[in-house]
Motif scaffolding. Structure first.
Motif, PDB file in Angstrom:
ATOM      1  N   SER A  14       2.697  -6.163 -35.134  1.00 50.95           N
ATOM      2  CA  SER A  14       2.245  -6.696 -33.725  1.00 50.95           C
ATOM      3  C   SER A  14       0.562  -6.953 -33.805  1.00 50.95           C
ATOM      4  O   SER A  14      -0.598  -5.950 -35.037  1.00 50.95           O
ATOM      5  N   TYR A  15      -0.271  -8.010 -33.619  1.00 52.30           N
ATOM      6  CA  TYR A  15      -1.527  -7.641 -33.793  1.00 52.30           C
ATOM      7  C   TYR A  15      -2.387  -6.626 -33.487  1.00 52.30           C
ATOM      8  O   TYR A  15      -3.018  -6.155 -33.993  1.00 52.30           O
ATOM      9  N   ASP A  16      -2.452  -6.051 -32.251  1.00 51.54           N
ATOM     10  CA  ASP A  16      -2.295  -5.090 -31.476  1.00 51.54           C
ATOM     11  C   ASP A  16      -2.415  -4.307 -32.126  1.00 51.54           C
ATOM     12  O   ASP A  16      -3.172  -3.308 -32.783  1.00 51.54           O
ATOM     13  N   LYS A  17      -1.181  -3.726 -32.164  1.00 55.13           N
ATOM     14  CA  LYS A  17      -0.999  -2.176 -32.959  1.00 55.13           C
ATOM     15  C   LYS A  17      -1.937  -3.335 -34.852  1.00 55.13           C
ATOM     16  O   LYS A  17      -2.305  -1.541 -35.819  1.00 55.13           O
ATOM     17  N   THR A  18      -1.311  -3.685 -35.432  1.00 61.55           N
ATOM     18  CA  THR A  18      -2.306  -4.013 -36.968  1.00 61.55           C
ATOM     19  C   THR A  18      -4.058  -3.727 -36.846  1.00 61.55           C
ATOM     20  O   THR A  18      -4.177  -3.188 -37.889  1.00 61.55           O
ATOM     21  N   TRP A  19      -4.348  -4.198 -35.575  1.00 64.39           N
ATOM     22  CA  TRP A  19      -6.113  -4.119 -35.381  1.00 64.39           C
ATOM     23  C   TRP A  19      -5.953  -2.556 -35.434  1.00 64.39           C
ATOM     24  O   TRP A  19      -7.545  -2.091 -35.904  1.00 64.39           O
ATOM     25  N   GLU A  20      -5.287  -1.935 -34.730  1.00 60.98           N
ATOM     26  CA  GLU A  20      -5.580  -0.365 -34.493  1.00 60.98           C
ATOM     27  C   GLU A  20      -5.524  -0.078 -35.454  1.00 60.98           C
ATOM     28  O   GLU A  20      -6.745   1.257 -36.007  1.00 60.98           O
ATOM     29  N   VAL A  21      -4.554   0.419 -36.291  1.00 60.39           N
ATOM     30  CA  VAL A  21      -4.387   0.719 -37.609  1.00 60.39           C
ATOM     31  C   VAL A  21      -5.431   1.143 -38.510  1.00 60.39           C
ATOM     32  O   VAL A  21      -6.262   1.240 -39.070  1.00 60.39           O
ATOM     33  N   MET A  22      -5.546  -0.750 -38.632  1.00 60.39           N
ATOM     34  CA  MET A  22      -7.168  -1.411 -39.909  1.00 60.39           C
ATOM     35  C   MET A  22      -8.388  -0.831 -39.183  1.00 60.39           C
ATOM     36  O   MET A  22      -9.525  -0.631 -40.171  1.00 60.39           O
ATOM     37  N   ASN A  23      -8.178  -0.108 -38.239  1.00 63.68           N
ATOM     38  CA  ASN A  23      -9.812   0.076 -37.539  1.00 63.68           C
ATOM     39  C   ASN A  23      -9.935   1.440 -37.515  1.00 63.68           C
ATOM     40  O   ASN A  23     -10.697   2.149 -37.935  1.00 63.68           O
TER      41      ASN A  23
ATOM     42  N   LEU B  77      -8.291   2.897 -40.182  1.00 62.79           N
ATOM     43  CA  LEU B  77      -8.587   2.868 -41.541  1.00 62.79           C
ATOM     44  C   LEU B  77     -10.401   2.817 -41.691  1.00 62.79           C
ATOM     45  O   LEU B  77     -10.709   3.722 -42.800  1.00 62.79           O
ATOM     46  N   GLU B  78     -10.951   1.847 -40.855  1.00 64.60           N
ATOM     47  CA  GLU B  78     -12.293   1.506 -40.947  1.00 64.60           C
ATOM     48  C   GLU B  78     -13.162   2.908 -41.022  1.00 64.60           C
ATOM     49  O   GLU B  78     -14.111   2.743 -41.697  1.00 64.60           O
ATOM     50  N   GLU B  79     -12.590   3.414 -39.999  1.00 61.90           N
ATOM     51  CA  GLU B  79     -13.715   4.403 -38.896  1.00 61.90           C
ATOM     52  C   GLU B  79     -12.936   5.647 -40.275  1.00 61.90           C
ATOM     53  O   GLU B  79     -14.627   6.775 -40.270  1.00 61.90           O
TER      54      GLU B  79
ATOM     55  N   PHE C 153     -13.040   5.622 -43.625  1.00 60.92           N
ATOM     56  CA  PHE C 153     -13.435   5.023 -44.337  1.00 60.92           C
ATOM     57  C   PHE C 153     -15.433   5.042 -44.379  1.00 60.92           C
ATOM     58  O   PHE C 153     -16.217   5.561 -44.864  1.00 60.92           O
ATOM     59  N   ALA C 154     -15.654   5.449 -42.894  1.00 59.88           N
ATOM     60  CA  ALA C 154     -17.246   4.803 -42.824  1.00 59.88           C
ATOM     61  C   ALA C 154     -17.793   6.144 -42.983  1.00 59.88           C
ATOM     62  O   ALA C 154     -18.943   6.448 -42.733  1.00 59.88           O
ATOM     63  N   ARG C 155     -17.071   7.741 -42.948  1.00 62.84           N
ATOM     64  CA  ARG C 155     -16.991   8.779 -42.818  1.00 62.84           C
ATOM     65  C   ARG C 155     -17.738   9.683 -43.806  1.00 62.84           C
ATOM     66  O   ARG C 155     -18.585   9.577 -44.062  1.00 62.84           O
ATOM     67  N   ILE C 156     -17.375   8.016 -45.200  1.00 64.87           N
ATOM     68  CA  ILE C 156     -18.385   8.515 -46.488  1.00 64.87           C
ATOM     69  C   ILE C 156     -19.653   8.623 -46.103  1.00 64.87           C
ATOM     70  O   ILE C 156     -20.686   8.817 -47.138  1.00 64.87           O
ATOM     71  N   ILE C 157     -20.227   7.362 -45.581  1.00 66.34           N
ATOM     72  CA  ILE C 157     -21.848   7.142 -45.025  1.00 66.34           C
ATOM     73  C   ILE C 157     -22.550   8.921 -44.491  1.00 66.34           C
ATOM     74  O   ILE C 157     -23.351   9.155 -45.336  1.00 66.34           O
ATOM     75  N   THR C 158     -21.976   9.790 -43.594  1.00 65.42           N
ATOM     76  CA  THR C 158     -21.966  10.877 -44.074  1.00 65.42           C
ATOM     77  C   THR C 158     -22.183  11.530 -45.523  1.00 65.42           C
ATOM     78  O   THR C 158     -23.104  12.790 -45.794  1.00 65.42           O
ATOM     79  N   PHE C 159     -21.329  11.460 -45.875  1.00 61.75           N
ATOM     80  CA  PHE C 159     -20.867  11.950 -47.097  1.00 61.75           C
ATOM     81  C   PHE C 159     -22.388  11.394 -48.591  1.00 61.75           C
ATOM     82  O   PHE C 159     -22.948  12.044 -48.572  1.00 61.75           O
ATOM     83  N   GLU C 160     -22.890  10.686 -48.004  1.00 62.40           N
ATOM     84  CA  GLU C 160     -23.666   9.273 -48.579  1.00 62.40           C
ATOM     85  C   GLU C 160     -24.880  10.113 -48.497  1.00 62.40           C
ATOM     86  O   GLU C 160     -26.217  10.740 -49.289  1.00 62.40           O
TER      87      GLU C 160
ATOM     88  N   ARG D  39      -8.326  14.289 -46.654  1.00 66.75           N
ATOM     89  CA  ARG D  39      -7.154  14.135 -45.036  1.00 66.75           C
ATOM     90  C   ARG D  39      -7.560  12.868 -44.592  1.00 66.75           C
ATOM     91  O   ARG D  39      -6.198  12.572 -43.856  1.00 66.75           O
ATOM     92  N   GLN D  40      -8.524  13.181 -44.096  1.00 61.35           N
ATOM     93  CA  GLN D  40      -8.604  12.041 -42.784  1.00 61.35           C
ATOM     94  C   GLN D  40      -8.136  10.897 -43.385  1.00 61.35           C
ATOM     95  O   GLN D  40      -7.521  10.107 -42.616  1.00 61.35           O
ATOM     96  N   TYR D  41      -8.981  10.752 -44.326  1.00 62.80           N
ATOM     97  CA  TYR D  41      -8.823   9.261 -44.551  1.00 62.80           C
ATOM     98  C   TYR D  41      -7.737   8.916 -45.579  1.00 62.80           C
ATOM     99  O   TYR D  41      -6.445   7.242 -45.627  1.00 62.80           O
ATOM    100  N   ASP D  42      -6.663   9.674 -45.991  1.00 64.23           N
ATOM    101  CA  ASP D  42      -5.778   9.501 -46.641  1.00 64.23           C
ATOM    102  C   ASP D  42      -4.584   9.640 -45.160  1.00 64.23           C
ATOM    103  O   ASP D  42      -3.351   8.621 -45.246  1.00 64.23           O
ATOM    104  N   LYS D  43      -4.672  10.444 -43.934  1.00 67.73           N
ATOM    105  CA  LYS D  43      -3.881   9.493 -43.327  1.00 67.73           C
ATOM    106  C   LYS D  43      -3.587   8.424 -42.252  1.00 67.73           C
ATOM    107  O   LYS D  43      -2.971   7.426 -42.002  1.00 67.73           O
TER     108      LYS D  43
END
Length: 119
Positions: A4-13, A15-17, A19-26, A60-64
């Motif tokens: 479904s669109y909603d579920k796809t948007w949720e899981v991809m969002n 994933l993006e969030e 990955f965005a944690r890498i900014i903290t590491f940077e 771990r968060q990104y893998d999940k």
């Protein structure tokens, strides 16, 4: 379950969030470089400890999030439309893909503990 669109948007969002944690590491890397340039031993030690603690959590968060996105998009679409589906009923899952990529010696797409950086 169907995709479904909603579920796809949720899981991809998610994933993006993740990955965005890498900014903290940077930012920590930038701060560490500044501390090294200024020979600030206390900051170097603090940042090294923070980075050492943060990195496994980030992985771990990104893998999940990656697994969840894979399972809720690729696996779901494959149930509906998969031109590469095997006729013998074999299903490929996320862990098998990771295992394959880890075994690829020419292009290490998946970094594991066996790929360490030089000190």
């Amino acid at each position: 379950m169907t995709i479904s669109y909603d579920k796809t948007w949720e899981v991809m969002n998610d994933l993006e969030e993740s990955f965005a944690r890498i900014i903290t590491f940077e930012k920590m890397v930038d701060d560490l470089m500044e501390a090294v340039n200024n020979n600030n031993q206390n900051s170097i030690l603090e940042l090294a400890h923070a980075m050492t603690a943060f990195f496994p959590v980030y992985i771990r968060q990104y893998d999940k999030a990656s697994r969840r996105a894979w399972n809720n998009t690729v696996i779901e679409v494959a149930k509906i439309d998969n031109p590469y589906k095997s006729t013998n009923g074999t299903n490929i899952n996320y862990d098998e893909v990771v295992k394959y990529l880890e075994s690829d010696t020419l292009s290490p797409y998946v970094f594991t503990k066996k790929y360490k950086t030089e000190d």
